[in-house]
Design an enzyme around this catalytic site. Sequence first.
Site, PDB file in Angstrom:
ATOM      1  N   GLU A   1     -60.495 -10.559   7.359  1.00  0.00           N
ATOM      2  CA  GLU A   1     -61.088  -9.848   6.224  1.00  0.00           C
ATOM      3  C   GLU A   1     -61.957 -10.821   5.425  1.00  0.00           C
ATOM      4  OE1 GLU A   1     -59.522  -6.792   2.882  1.00  0.00           O
ATOM      5  OE2 GLU A   1     -58.782  -8.846   2.647  1.00  0.00           O
TER       6      GLU A   1
ATOM      7  N   ARG B   1     -43.622  -2.256   3.363  1.00  0.00           N
ATOM      8  CA  ARG B   1     -44.356  -1.426   2.397  1.00  0.00           C
ATOM      9  C   ARG B   1     -45.192  -0.352   3.075  1.00  0.00           C
ATOM     10  NH1 ARG B   1     -46.229  -5.382   0.013  1.00  0.00           N
ATOM     11  NH2 ARG B   1     -48.388  -5.424   0.733  1.00  0.00           N
TER      12      ARG B   1
ATOM     13  N   SER C   1     -44.660 -12.747   3.345  1.00  0.00           N
ATOM     14  CA  SER C   1     -45.656 -11.782   2.869  1.00  0.00           C
ATOM     15  C   SER C   1     -45.951 -10.733   3.926  1.00  0.00           C
ATOM     16  CB  SER C   1     -46.935 -12.525   2.479  1.00  0.00           C
ATOM     17  OG  SER C   1     -47.931 -11.622   2.045  1.00  0.00           O
TER      18      SER C   1
END
Length: 232
Positions: free
Chosen positions: A170, A87, A80
């Site tokens: 986060e 990306r 990931s």
Amino acid sequence: MSGSDPLEAFRGLTGLEPDEGSPRELLRAIQEAVQRFLLEYKFGLDEVLTKITILREEFEHSHDYSPIEHVKSRLKSISSLGDKLERTGCPPDLGIIRERIRDIAGIRVTCSFTEDTYRFAEMLTAQPDLTVLATKDYIRDPKPNGYRSLHLIVEVPVFLSDRTAKVPVEVQIRTIAMDFWASVEHQIFYKYDGKVPDDLTDTLLSVAATANALDDQMGRLRSEVRSLGEDA
């Protein structure tokens, strides 16, 4: 990852030149480098989860009530993380990755009421060893698709054997209604590979407004119940 060899995105972490090492050796070197890096994020995640658990239990003991309903956490996998580098165009440099990619370690806190999302955020960020790096309030200012949540990036010190690492984590804080909507939207988004039909997009936006109205109504109901209890 698509396109190029997925291993190449991480070659820079190993110190190996493009013509050095067999695919197996490269994979082993990448795994070791990234796993060491991600271990710091696991420790940072554990630190913040411990803080949340203490706040939750202390609040329940003192007030017979907790603003927290559910807590979930996740750590990005090597695959990931590689996808995210490709990306976003982030170079495979650990310092740059730590600076640019702030959601490697994530925690989602679900509350019953909108008021509780802010109350919990205040309690967590008041702790002196946490540094708030960023705040995005999508509750007061929802995303165009209707998404609502309070996002915090907090930095926590992780004391290792040879150094102290400052790790960003986060924290997403939302109500049960917001979380339900976000879960359904996520499933639809991936089912259609990001190309959601207009009719479903319109429906999701309408449902987001309904979820927000429900949160408002439940908040008013709780206020009325509190008022009655105080009068009694």
